[in-house]
Design a protein around this motif. Sequence first.
Motif, mmCIF file in Angstrom:
data_model
loop_
_atom_site.group_PDB
_atom_site.id
_atom_site.type_symbol
_atom_site.label_atom_id
_atom_site.label_comp_id
_atom_site.label_asym_id
_atom_site.label_seq_id
_atom_site.Cartn_x
_atom_site.Cartn_y
_atom_site.Cartn_z
ATOM 1 N N SER A 181 13.743 -29.342 27.499
ATOM 2 C CA SER A 181 12.371 -29.557 27.911
ATOM 3 C C SER A 181 12.728 -30.027 28.887
ATOM 4 O O SER A 181 12.432 -29.729 30.246
ATOM 5 C CB SER A 181 11.648 -29.981 27.179
ATOM 6 O OG SER A 181 10.748 -28.844 26.710
ATOM 7 N N ARG A 190 13.925 -28.273 33.086
ATOM 8 C CA ARG A 190 12.680 -28.694 33.396
ATOM 9 C C ARG A 190 13.119 -27.312 34.603
ATOM 10 O O ARG A 190 13.979 -27.865 35.984
ATOM 11 C CB ARG A 190 12.314 -29.543 33.724
ATOM 12 C CG ARG A 190 12.959 -30.770 34.539
ATOM 13 C CD ARG A 190 12.804 -32.917 34.137
ATOM 14 N NE ARG A 190 13.293 -33.170 35.109
ATOM 15 C CZ ARG A 190 14.333 -33.309 35.183
ATOM 16 N NH1 ARG A 190 15.372 -32.981 34.500
ATOM 17 N NH2 ARG A 190 15.208 -33.937 36.685
ATOM 18 N N LEU A 217 14.131 -21.530 25.438
ATOM 19 C CA LEU A 217 13.688 -22.578 26.171
ATOM 20 C C LEU A 217 15.256 -22.852 26.657
ATOM 21 O O LEU A 217 14.860 -23.150 27.982
ATOM 22 C CB LEU A 217 13.514 -24.378 25.494
ATOM 23 C CG LEU A 217 12.014 -23.803 25.104
ATOM 24 C CD1 LEU A 217 11.886 -25.482 24.607
ATOM 25 C CD2 LEU A 217 11.001 -23.775 26.384
#
Lengths: 314, 565
Positions: free
Chosen positions: A43, A47, B348
């Motif tokens: 994350s 990002r 992710l």
Amino acid sequence: MNSILSLAQASENARSFDTLLLVLVLFSLAIVTLVGTLVLVFSIRYRKGSKVTRHRVPRLLSHQIEWGWTSATVFVALFFFWGAASIMVRQLDPPPDAMEIHVEAKQWMWKARHPNGTREINALHVPMGQPVKLYLDSQDVIHSFFVPAFRLKQDVVPGRTATTWFTATEPGTYHLFCAEFCGTSHSQMTGEIVVMEPEDFSAWLANRPEGDTLVAEGRKLFTTAGCSGCHAEGSDVHAPDLNGVAGRRVALADGRVVTADDAYLRDSILLPARDVVAGYAPIMPDFGGILETGEVTALVAYLRSLGTQEGETP
Amino acid sequence: MTDIAALPEPHPATPRPTRSYLGAGSDLRSWLLTTDHKRIAILYALTLTLFFFIGGAAATLIRIELITPAGDLVSADSYNKLFTLHGVIMVWFFLVPAIPTTFGNFILPMAVGASDVAFPRLNLLSWYLTVAGGLLALVSLLVGGVDTGWTFYTPYSTLYSNSYVTLAAAGVFVAGFGTIATGVNMIVTVHVLRARGMRWMRLPLFVWSIYATSIIMVLATPALAVALLMIVVDRLFGLSLFDPDQGGDPIIFQHVFWFYSHPAVYIMILPGMGVVTEIITCFARRRVFGYEAMVFAILGIAIFSFFVWGHHMFVSGQSAWASLVFSILSFVVAVPSAIKVFNWSATLYGGHITFEASMLYALGFLGLFTLGGLTGLFLASIPIDVHVHDTYFVVAHFHYIMVGAMVTAFFGGLHFWWPKVTGRHYSEPWARLAAILMFVGFNFTFFPQFILGYLGMPRRYHSYPPEFQIWHVLSSAGAVILALAYLVPLVYLTLSLRYGRRAGDNPWHASGLEWATTSPPPRDNFVIPPTVDTDPYAYHAAHEEPSERDESGGDHQSSRKDEMP
Ligand SMILES: [Cu+2]
Ligand SMILES: [Cu+2]
């Protein structure tokens, strides 16, 4: 005793339980940390707007990764199954020298009876270090005999005698809970388990009025309920000899061969038409509406004692 | 062979339809007789919201009662009725229908490129059945309540309970047919109404998850119907199916009940997994990691879920060997769930991640689902289950899956598709705040319950020994935050209907077909039936690194170069 964070470890099972639990907790922590770190690192690193270069994962590599963690999880799952199952299998049967205590559950109390006939309500005194085998019956709905300090729980289902066992290792007073919802006062269906040093226990037992033992009560019932009229040795009625019946292999009229365990004996009394012994007429009356749960338990205990006198059970 | 990564071509000359599905009339009749899957979805959403808050109110009372060890707020009987109400309403009138009937109804037909579900009128009938069942259940609760717990265990429910069991069971029975009808509708829709080029392996995982859920619904719900019917006839006609004195067996009920209710757990969670996949890919701008593995995991879960029911009966006296078999199968069913968690995390990797409210919900889901799943391993271990069965440990475990994961996924989906459904944006800061509050409040409420369970606190206890109090107080305090977190979206979402910014057709630049039409969509979803020539989640070419979201306008990213394999 219990504190707000730890639970007394008062039986042999409690130790192996807590070890297994610890292993699972540590494993879970590791997985949570792993997933948490992955999510957190990705994350932040990936990002939007961050300048790191993004590498794609080649197809082959991603397949390898997929297979990698799939087989790893299968392996871990089987490993935990093996660990848990072996603990369970080890604890399956009580040692032969276990002391037998009968417990009857009903809305909303626990009644216990010791081998010598001593009775208790919502309490059970047991000696430390002595294996105890419980026979559990319910008069009405399903209850569950739960002693957290022993990591022990057994549902008590009406119509069948449940058994379970434990060996207490720490003197003290512990909670007994009913764990299966059983109606209005379910949360009041609690009691105390008192574990005592063996000498203290003998002293305690000696000071209690002795009641009829279960077997004695069963012996009386065997006559008063009329069983002996058919089953006694001198009877004219053609009925099986019940000496040594417990544990015997019984051939039934419909061709099945079953072992005469507690459930079979119970059914023979309550539902005689279900399992008719080969070679006999189905004339035994149905005692379902006549005897109470406690009386049936006493009769079964008596029949079982006939079996042990013969030294029948292999 | 389908390595092509072009996004669905925006139809340049698409005439903007003048009327959205909302324009088809606003009187009651136009809603109650509608066969538009989108309007039916809205009907469901309103109904379920009502039930959610009724069930939530019961939970609030329970948590207030448990602040003190003595049973002082309500009587023991009322307490028993409260947790039964909470369970019955939440399971059958919120969790089971939650995602399939709302997003399943609204989004699935669009996501496969259809103009409606296969049987629009059956779809409306499903809603009426759900409402009728819900009303029956509510009436039974208003006239006197039910005190058996949502599990209706016999012989208590058949021979001993003096409450309105028959009525409540009838309610759940009726609603079950609604569930089956929805399942049939979804299965047929996916089979026959897919757009041209929408091959099975191009279906978004949300569609796959609803498809698998529907199969479970169709196969398992009849078992529930049987279980409930047996209770009803036993109570009405004295069949004595579960009365041991008459040769009945109380345990049979548990087998039939869990044969439904374990798969039902997956009815509740699979759709949530689907929703979360859509969200994570969209806000990471990434293809989902391991699409095939995800599909097989979904199907694997659906199949295996039918063979593990006995893990609810380890202490019921079932044979040791049966317990061992159910134990190993329960461990095995954890594998596909674990694979999904790893795949979401890996999705992710290398993305361009943004943290809109729906993404926060999805990440929250990931954490809570992981914890819920891991504690499932504890329960699959027989010795551990013997101790924590019927304690707060189990309560905590299934709330992590059903509330922590599933309700969080529901809110994620709600925020993700809200602009599509209403054409409006909600307040993003408030939405993020609610997402964080929900995560914190949830853990605060339910984590202490794991400890309570380990310490031996049995479930369904109206009063309890004082040493447990501290954990109950913590849990109740958390529940305040959680309740608040559930109320906040009610406010800002309602306000957004009037004051929200117009969202445009594809505010998140998402890849699904549902985003290729206007917001809110027209009655028939697409003006020109779409065709599909890409894999799902084509946020970047399969052979290229992900690229940032193009905010410069236009519905889709540009600068994709196609390459034939
Ligand atoms: Cu109880
Ligand atoms: Cu289950």
